[in-house]
Scaffold this motif. Structure first.
Motif, PDB file in Angstrom:
ATOM      1  N   ILE A 257      22.488 -84.021   5.921  1.00  0.00           N
ATOM      2  CA  ILE A 257      21.218 -84.372   6.562  1.00  0.00           C
ATOM      3  C   ILE A 257      21.161 -83.792   7.970  1.00  0.00           C
ATOM      4  N   GLU A 258      22.263 -83.885   8.693  1.00  0.00           N
ATOM      5  CA  GLU A 258      22.315 -83.373  10.066  1.00  0.00           C
ATOM      6  C   GLU A 258      22.059 -81.869  10.108  1.00  0.00           C
ATOM      7  N   ILE A 259      22.662 -81.127   9.200  1.00  0.00           N
ATOM      8  CA  ILE A 259      22.463 -79.674   9.155  1.00  0.00           C
ATOM      9  C   ILE A 259      20.994 -79.344   8.895  1.00  0.00           C
ATOM     10  N   ALA A 260      20.383 -80.058   7.957  1.00  0.00           N
ATOM     11  CA  ALA A 260      18.978 -79.807   7.619  1.00  0.00           C
ATOM     12  C   ALA A 260      18.057 -80.121   8.794  1.00  0.00           C
ATOM     13  N   VAL A 261      18.319 -81.237   9.480  1.00  0.00           N
ATOM     14  CA  VAL A 261      17.474 -81.647  10.604  1.00  0.00           C
ATOM     15  C   VAL A 261      17.630 -80.692  11.782  1.00  0.00           C
ATOM     16  N   LYS A 263      18.174 -77.619  11.940  1.00  0.00           N
ATOM     17  CA  LYS A 263      17.563 -76.293  11.814  1.00  0.00           C
ATOM     18  C   LYS A 263      16.288 -76.204  12.641  1.00  0.00           C
ATOM     19  N   ASN A 264      15.615 -77.348  12.815  1.00  0.00           N
ATOM     20  CA  ASN A 264      14.376 -77.376  13.598  1.00  0.00           C
ATOM     21  C   ASN A 264      14.354 -78.511  14.616  1.00  0.00           C
ATOM     22  N   GLY A 265      15.516 -79.127  14.867  1.00  0.00           N
ATOM     23  CA  GLY A 265      15.568 -80.257  15.784  1.00  0.00           C
ATOM     24  C   GLY A 265      16.716 -80.151  16.766  1.00  0.00           C
ATOM     25  N   GLY A 266      16.677 -80.986  17.789  1.00  0.00           N
ATOM     26  CA  GLY A 266      17.733 -81.045  18.793  1.00  0.00           C
ATOM     27  C   GLY A 266      17.849 -82.454  19.334  1.00  0.00           C
ATOM     28  N   SER A 267      18.899 -82.716  20.127  1.00  0.00           N
ATOM     29  CA  SER A 267      19.181 -84.072  20.628  1.00  0.00           C
ATOM     30  C   SER A 267      19.174 -85.064  19.467  1.00  0.00           C
ATOM     31  N   THR A 268      19.759 -84.650  18.362  1.00  0.00           N
ATOM     32  CA  THR A 268      19.699 -85.431  17.127  1.00  0.00           C
ATOM     33  C   THR A 268      20.707 -86.570  17.126  1.00  0.00           C
ATOM     34  N   VAL A 269      20.219 -87.750  16.723  1.00  0.00           N
ATOM     35  CA  VAL A 269      21.082 -88.919  16.529  1.00  0.00           C
ATOM     36  C   VAL A 269      20.807 -89.446  15.131  1.00  0.00           C
ATOM     37  N   ILE A 270      21.863 -89.607  14.340  1.00  0.00           N
ATOM     38  CA  ILE A 270      21.716 -90.093  12.966  1.00  0.00           C
ATOM     39  C   ILE A 270      22.585 -91.328  12.787  1.00  0.00           C
ATOM     40  N   THR A 271      21.966 -92.410  12.381  1.00  0.00           N
ATOM     41  CA  THR A 271      22.690 -93.650  12.136  1.00  0.00           C
ATOM     42  C   THR A 271      22.410 -94.105  10.710  1.00  0.00           C
ATOM     43  N   GLY A 272      23.188 -95.055  10.248  1.00  0.00           N
ATOM     44  CA  GLY A 272      22.960 -95.532   8.892  1.00  0.00           C
ATOM     45  C   GLY A 272      23.554 -96.896   8.658  1.00  0.00           C
ATOM     46  N   ILE A 273      22.934 -97.649   7.780  1.00  0.00           N
ATOM     47  CA  ILE A 273      23.463 -98.941   7.370  1.00  0.00           C
ATOM     48  C   ILE A 273      22.939 -99.236   5.970  1.00  0.00           C
ATOM     49  N   GLU A 274      23.850 -99.652   5.103  1.00  0.00           N
ATOM     50  CA  GLU A 274      23.519 -99.899   3.701  1.00  0.00           C
ATOM     51  C   GLU A 274      22.852 -98.651   3.118  1.00  0.00           C
ATOM     52  N   GLU A 275      21.659 -98.805   2.509  1.00  0.00           N
ATOM     53  CA  GLU A 275      21.027 -97.651   1.859  1.00  0.00           C
ATOM     54  C   GLU A 275      20.093 -96.880   2.788  1.00  0.00           C
ATOM     55  N   ALA A 292      12.160 -81.396   5.761  1.00  0.00           N
ATOM     56  CA  ALA A 292      13.605 -81.301   5.556  1.00  0.00           C
ATOM     57  C   ALA A 292      14.181 -82.620   5.056  1.00  0.00           C
ATOM     58  N   CYS A 293      13.601 -83.737   5.516  1.00  0.00           N
ATOM     59  CA  CYS A 293      14.161 -85.054   5.191  1.00  0.00           C
ATOM     60  C   CYS A 293      13.686 -85.602   3.848  1.00  0.00           C
ATOM     61  N   ILE A 294      12.495 -85.209   3.424  1.00  0.00           N
ATOM     62  CA  ILE A 294      11.931 -85.820   2.219  1.00  0.00           C
ATOM     63  C   ILE A 294      12.725 -85.453   0.970  1.00  0.00           C
ATOM     64  N   GLN A 295      13.489 -84.367   1.043  1.00  0.00           N
ATOM     65  CA  GLN A 295      14.304 -83.968  -0.109  1.00  0.00           C
ATOM     66  C   GLN A 295      15.464 -84.932  -0.360  1.00  0.00           C
ATOM     67  N   PHE A 296      15.779 -85.769   0.656  1.00  0.00           N
ATOM     68  CA  PHE A 296      16.939 -86.651   0.535  1.00  0.00           C
ATOM     69  C   PHE A 296      16.588 -88.065   0.075  1.00  0.00           C
ATOM     70  N   GLY A 297      15.313 -88.421   0.095  1.00  0.00           N
ATOM     71  CA  GLY A 297      14.943 -89.771  -0.317  1.00  0.00           C
ATOM     72  C   GLY A 297      13.572 -90.162   0.210  1.00  0.00           C
ATOM     73  N   GLU A 298      13.226 -91.424   0.027  1.00  0.00           N
ATOM     74  CA  GLU A 298      11.925 -91.938   0.463  1.00  0.00           C
ATOM     75  C   GLU A 298      11.882 -92.054   1.989  1.00  0.00           C
ATOM     76  N   LEU A 299      10.803 -91.542   2.598  1.00  0.00           N
ATOM     77  CA  LEU A 299      10.650 -91.621   4.046  1.00  0.00           C
ATOM     78  C   LEU A 299       9.860 -92.873   4.417  1.00  0.00           C
ATOM     79  N   MET A 300      10.320 -93.563   5.462  1.00  0.00           N
ATOM     80  CA  MET A 300       9.634 -94.759   5.937  1.00  0.00           C
ATOM     81  C   MET A 300       9.829 -94.875   7.446  1.00  0.00           C
ATOM     82  N   GLU A 301       9.070 -95.776   8.074  1.00  0.00           N
ATOM     83  CA  GLU A 301       9.171 -96.016   9.521  1.00  0.00           C
ATOM     84  C   GLU A 301       9.048 -94.715  10.315  1.00  0.00           C
ATOM     85  N   ILE A 302       8.086 -93.863   9.936  1.00  0.00           N
ATOM     86  CA  ILE A 302       7.905 -92.575  10.619  1.00  0.00           C
ATOM     87  C   ILE A 302       7.170 -92.790  11.944  1.00  0.00           C
ATOM     88  N   ASN A 303       7.728 -92.227  13.008  1.00  0.00           N
ATOM     89  CA  ASN A 303       7.105 -92.339  14.330  1.00  0.00           C
ATOM     90  C   ASN A 303       7.242 -90.999  15.054  1.00  0.00           C
TER      91      ASN A 303
END
Length: 409
Positions: A257-261, A263-275, A292-303
């Protein structure tokens, strides 16, 4: 004062509620320090909103198990983390919860182990960790804690030592990060983190935190000139967009996910918990991040937020803070409760001494108004509420103050 050797889930939640209130009361001051990674003046606000999300539905908590309580808080924080600082704060809370795993309550040694977990989690979440930021502060806090606990087994004894050390490290952040030195500020996220630690200390010692002592201000060595020069120097820079989202049920590793993001992003922070996987990044093209992100699953809480607009507002706020000055012969100070940069500028031009800023429909608290009264150099103070919703808070602040306060409705 009791000698506190363990804390449970209820204590942990109460500490964070106290920290949330303290961050709320100082968020505007923290925002004024915010120049990295983007000078958009929202670090204090984002840390407050993240804590507010973290503590959602915990007002009436009766669970004393620190393992279960911290996991609820961590999940809420990861899903509701706002901005770079808020997402890292969420990861710190997540790391603490991992350290509390299987514990009913936590002693000083176990809390130290949890801090190590928090440091690991926060550094791992950032694509390119930078020293001189809140990462440095959580690391210094952890190292200092685990040194102090060797000869101390109570929270009362450890916390003053650790907060003092973290405060010294925070003051040194301009020597670690050039952009902070240019603007003559300490790191905003680090300042917010120190305030959270100080809230914990005050809760344990049952005393009131000394905000003037722990709060660093822009340009303490240059009377604020460098921060103004800094924002003017970067006035033509383009910052792009801040993109935040959650992937539900991500079918990929964090690295993929980090590699995909990136490619067009910077100052990237990726966290996770459960699913859930929470992503924060900066990009010139938010659409490419979503694709880039939609290929990995359902997108939610977009801001998605326009950082160029945020920077413009930060420039205006910085100029306002620097231009309000006191006439030496002045015998009365005026405080205006205001909403928006246009009104803020208007009141400054009219000669108002202090401005209590309201964000959108957020009404000022009594403590915010009382702080503005205390900062006035004169004994006579006039408050302009400018809104019926602010009159009651102004009245209560006037009653609490030792100064002669008048309110013009």
């Amino acid at each position: 004062m009791n000698n506190i050797k363990t804390i449970n889930g209820t204590d942990f939640a109460k500490i964070l509620f106290f920290a949330k209130d303290l961050i709320f009361n100082t968020k505007d001051q923290i925002n004024q320090l915010n120049v990295f990674p983007v000078p958009d003046g929202d670090t204090g606000t984002n840390m407050y909103l993240t804590l507010e999300s973290a503590l959602k539905n915990l007002n009436t908590i009766k669970d004393q198990n620190i393992n279960s309580v911290s996991k609820k808080i961590a999940k809420n924080a990861v899903l509701g983390g706002r901005g770079n600082s808020g997402v890292i704060l969420a990861q710190i809370l997540y790391g603490l919860s991992k350290g509390f795993d299987k514990l009913n309550k936590c002693d000083v040694k176990e809390f130290g182990n949890s801090l190590v977990s928090a440091v690991d989690a926060s550094y791992e979440s950032v694509s390119n960790p930078v020293e001189g930021t809140m990462l440095t502060i959580i690391k210094s806090f952890s190292e200092s804690w685990n040194n102090a606990r060797i000869n101390n087994d109570s929270f009362n004894d450890v916390l003053p030592l650790v907060c003092d050390h973290a405060g010294k490290v925070l003051k040194d952040t301009p020597n670690m990060l050039e952009v902070l030195k240019q603007a003559d500020v300490v790191d905003a996220g680090g300042q917010g983190l120190l305030i959270i630690f100080e809230a914990m200390k005050s809760y344990m010692l049952d005393d009131k935190p000394d905000i003037d002592q722990i709060m660093n201000k822009p340009g303490q060595s240059t009377k604020g000139l460098n921060i103004k020069e800094f924002v003017q120097e970067h006035a033509e820079d383009e910052w792009g967009y801040c993109v935040q989202l959650v992937i539900n049920g991500a079918d990929a590793s964090r690295e993929e996910i980090e590699i995909a993001v990136n490619k067009n992003g910077g100052s990237t922070v990726i966290t996770g918990i459960e699913e859930y996987v929470k992503i924060h990044t900066h990009s010139e093209d938010p659409g490419k991040i979503l694709s880039a992100c939609i290929q990995f699953g359902e997108l939610m809480e977009i801001n998605i937020e326009n950082m160029d607009k945020q920077f413009e507002e930060f420039v205006n706020d910085s100029e306002i803070e620097l231009e309000v000055q006191l006439n030496e012969n002045q015998k009365c100070s005026i405080i205006a409760i205001s909403n928006g940069n246009g009104f803020n500028n208007l009141f400054v031009n009219l000669g108002v001494d202090k401005i209590v800023k309201c964000e959108k429909t957020l009404n000022p608290s009594v403590s915010e108004i009382l702080e503005a009264i205390d900062l006035c150099k004169t004994n006579d103070v006039i408050i302009l509420p400018n809104d019926k919703n602010a009159i009651m808070a102004s009245d209560l602040a006037a009653q609490e103050s030792v100064k002669k306060v008048s309110i013009i409705n």
